[in-house]
Design an enzyme around this catalytic site. Structure first.
Site, PDB file in Angstrom:
ATOM      1  CG  ASP A 133       0.157  -4.319   6.347  1.00 13.87           C
ATOM      2  OD1 ASP A 133      -1.015  -3.901   6.839  1.00 13.87           O
ATOM      3  OD2 ASP A 133       0.605  -3.820   5.270  1.00 13.87           O
ATOM      4  CE1 TYR A 135      -2.034  -3.851  -2.034  1.00 16.64           C
ATOM      5  CE2 TYR A 135      -2.773  -5.789  -3.136  1.00 16.64           C
ATOM      6  CZ  TYR A 135      -2.133  -4.595  -3.240  1.00 16.64           C
ATOM      7  OH  TYR A 135      -1.880  -4.041  -4.424  1.00 16.64           O
ATOM      8  CD  GLU A 208      -2.147  -0.841   6.458  1.00 13.65           C
ATOM      9  OE1 GLU A 208      -2.388  -1.872   7.013  1.00 13.65           O
ATOM     10  OE2 GLU A 208      -1.187  -1.042   5.478  1.00 13.65           O
ATOM     11  CG  ASP A 240       2.404  -0.826   6.301  1.00 16.52           C
ATOM     12  OD1 ASP A 240       3.349  -1.200   7.044  1.00 16.52           O
ATOM     13  OD2 ASP A 240       1.980  -1.567   5.273  1.00 16.52           O
ATOM     14  NE  ARG A 244       4.038   2.971  -1.277  1.00 20.44           N
ATOM     15  CZ  ARG A 244       3.137   2.379  -0.755  1.00 20.44           C
ATOM     16  NH1 ARG A 244       3.277   0.969  -0.885  1.00 20.44           N
ATOM     17  NH2 ARG A 244       2.144   2.676  -0.114  1.00 20.44           N
ATOM     18  CE1 TYR A 251       7.100  -5.903  -7.058  1.00 21.54           C
ATOM     19  CE2 TYR A 251       5.341  -7.220  -6.343  1.00 21.54           C
ATOM     20  CZ  TYR A 251       5.944  -6.453  -7.529  1.00 21.54           C
ATOM     21  OH  TYR A 251       5.053  -6.109  -8.610  1.00 21.54           O
ATOM     22  CE  LYS A 260       4.434  -2.562   2.375  1.00 24.10           C
ATOM     23  NZ  LYS A 260       3.131  -1.474   2.210  1.00 24.10           N
ATOM     24  CB  THR A 264       4.188  -0.609  11.708  1.00 26.07           C
ATOM     25  OG1 THR A 264       4.994  -1.483  10.710  1.00 26.07           O
ATOM     26  CG2 THR A 264       2.841  -0.512  11.809  1.00 26.07           C
ATOM     27  CD  GLU A 371      -4.177   3.879  -3.285  1.00 26.80           C
ATOM     28  OE1 GLU A 371      -3.647   3.731  -2.168  1.00 26.80           O
ATOM     29  OE2 GLU A 371      -5.321   3.861  -3.537  1.00 26.80           O
TER      30      GLU A 371
HETATM   31 MN    MN Z   1       0.144  -2.053   4.271  1.00 30.77          MN
END
Ligand code: MN
Length: 423
Positions: A133, A135, A208, A240, A244, A251, A260, A264, A371
Site C-alpha cells: 500500500d 501513500y 484507493e 484500505d 486509526r 506505527y 491495516k 482490504t 480527513e
Molecule cells: Mn492506504
C-alpha cells in the site's frame, strides 16, 4: 478490425449509456452460478457475464494455453502476458459486436455463454501474491500531516522524492460484499498512561485504486517505465480499511501493522489497462524533479471519477460523502512499480498495489473519514439527523469509479463492505 477502444463500437447486447460495462470496457472477473460448475473467468458486458470458459470449450476463443479460463482466479491468464491480453480482448470485442452474426445469431451458444448478472456470484478475481500500500496523494498526505504535525511539517522530508509505501497483508484481501469485522487491538488514547486491548473505536475507510500486476520481474532487476507499464494488467477499486487508534499507538518506528492488516476490500471486476488508455492524462507537476530511475516520459495518470457513499443502518439510501478523481495522484502507478522493484525486490503475478488514499484539493474530495471529520473534530452530518466521525457497526461503505467517454463510461462497478461488531 476496429480497435476495441473505438468509441463508435456497439454490441448486439443493449447497454445503457450509464452502465459501467459497455463493449469499450470488457473487464475480467471470476464468477459462479448455481449450475454446480466451479468458479471460472468471465467478462462483464451490460447486464451480462460472458463465460470465457464456455467460449473456449466451443473453440470460439484460443489463448494458446487451454484451461486458463477454467481457473478460479485470473492469475493463469495474466501469466500468459500482454500480447495475449490484447489479442483476447480484441477477439471478445469482435464476438460481441452488433455487426458480427457469429454469437449474435447463434441462440444455443448465446444461452450457454451469456449469463444474466443477477444470477452470478462474483469471487475474488485474483490470488493475491503480495499486497503493498502506497501513500501517493499529496493532498491526503498533507491533510494527515497538518493534523498530526502542524502546517509547517506536513510532508515528511522524503515524501516529494519517492512513493512512500509499506508491505501489507495479502491474506485478508477480500472481494466486495464481504462483511468486515471491527478489528481489535492495543489502544492507548493520548490521555491514558498505559495501553489496553479492545475493539477499535476509530474505524475508517481509505478510497484507493488497486493495481493488479500481471507479469513478474526478477529479483535484483530494476524496471524501466515501459517495462513497469507493460506489467500492469489492470485496476480495481480498493478500500484500505484502517483502524486509526490502533495505528496511532503502533506505527512508530516501523509503520502500520495491525491497523491495516484485518481487511482490504476490492471490486470484483478488473478493468484492463488497455481499456483505460483513452483516459490517460498527465498528473500534477513533480517538483523537485524525481531521481532518474523514477522519471516518466509519458503521462501515466487517468481521468477517473471516484465516489464514496455511506449508509448507516437506519438510512434508506447511501449518502455520498466524497467525490474526487484519480487524476490528482502525485506519484503514478508506473512510478510506484518502478520504485517497488528498484532495490531488487521481485514482483509476482497477482501482486496488488494500493495507490494510497485518493484525496483532491477540495474539502468535498477527501478520501477518508479521518480527513472528512478532521480527526473526529468535525462530525459529518447525514440524513435523518445521523452524524459520523468514524464508522459504526452496521455501516456500509460503497465506492464507485468510472471514466466518462462520449456517450459511454468505462466503469468499475462497486466495492461494498458492511461493518459487523468485534464480538
Ligand atoms: Mn492506504
Amino acid at each position: 478490425m476496429p480497435h476495441p477502444n473505438n468509441p463508435t463500437l456497439r454490441s448486439f447486447i443493449e447497454v445503457d449509456p450509464a452502465s459501467d460495462f459497455p463493449i469499450q470496457n470488457l473487464p475480467y472477473g471470476v464468477f459462479s452460478t448455481n449450475d454446480g460448475l466451479a468458479p471460472r473467468v468471465g467478462v462483464a458486458i451490460g447486464d451480462f457475464v460472458l463465460d470465457l470458459w464456455q467460449l473456449e470449450q466451443d473453440c470460439r476463443i484460443d489463448v494458446g494455453n487451454a484451461g486458463v479460463f477454467a481457473a478460479s482466479s485470473l492469475n493463469p491468464f495474466m501469466a500468459v502476458g500482454p500480447k495475449v491480453w490484447a489479442k483476447t480482448r480484441a477477439r471478445i470485442s469482435e464476438l460481441l459486436r452488433h455487426d458480427n452474426p457469429e454469437l449474435r445469431d447463434n441462440e444455443s451458444l448465446r444461452e450457454r455463454v451469456l449469463v444474466p448478472m443477477t444470477k452470478v456470484k462474483l469471487h475474488l478475481p485474483i490470488t493475491v501474491s503480495g499486497y503493498t500500500d502506497f501513500y501517493s496523494s499529496k493532498e491526503h498526505a498533507t491533510n494527515v500531516g497538518v493534523m498530526f504535525r502542524g502546517k509547517d511539517n506536513a510532508l515528511q522530508p522524503n515524501w516529494l522524492h519517492m512513493p512512500i509505501g509499506y508491505n501489507g497483508r495479502a491474506s485478508t484481501v477480500v472481494v466486495s460484499g464481504t462483511r468486515v469485522r471491527r478489528p481489535r487491538g492495543q489502544l492507548k488514547p493520548p490521555n491514558a498512561d498505559t495501553p489496553g486491548f479492545g475493539p477499535c473505536k476509530r474505524l475508517d475507510f481509505e478510497l484507493e485504486m488497486g493495481v493488479v500486476v500481471g507479469q513478474p520481474s526478477a529479483m535484483g532487476e530494476m524496471l524501466s517505465e515501459a517495462q513497469a507499464e507493460a506489467m500492469i494488467f489492470g485496476f480495481v477499486l480498493l478500500n484500505d480499511w484502517s483502524a486509526r487508534d490502533i495505528q496511532q499507538w503502533e506505527y512508530v518506528p516501523l509503520g502500520p501493522f495491525q491497523a491495516k492488516a484485518f481487511a482490504t476490500s476490492i471490486s470484483p471486476w478488473i478493468v484492463t489497462r488497455e481499456a483505460l488508455e483513452p483516459f490517460r492524462l498527465a498528473g500534477p507537476e513533480q517538483n523537485p524533479t524525481p531521481l532518474p530511475y523514477l522519471r516518466q516520459a509519458q503521462p501515466n495518470n487517468y481521468d477517473m471519477a471516484l465516489e464514496v457513499a455511506l449508509r448507516a443502518p437506519s438510512m434508506a439510501a447511501p449518502q455520498p460523502i466524497c467525490r474526487t478523481n484519480f487524476k490528482y495522484m502525485y506519484w503514478s502507478s508506473v512510478q510506484q512499480l518502478m520504485h517497488h522493484a528498484s532495490s531488487g525486490c521481485a514482483m509476482n503475478v497477482g501482486d496488488l498495489l494500493g495507490s494510497g488514499t485518493i484525496s483532491g484539493p477540495e474539502k468535498s474530495q477527501r478520501g477518508s473519514l479521518l480527513e472528512i471529520s478532521w480527526n473526529g473534530s468535525e462530525p459529518r452530518q447525514l440524513p435523518g439527523g445521523i452524524t459520523r466521525t468514524f464508522l459504526e457497526d452496521g455501516d456500509s461503505l460503497i465506492m464507485r469509479g468510472w471514466c466518462q467517454g462520449d456517450g459511454y463510461r468505462v466503469g468499475f462497478g462497486e466495492v461494498e463492505g458492511t461493518i459487523v461488531p468485534a464480538e
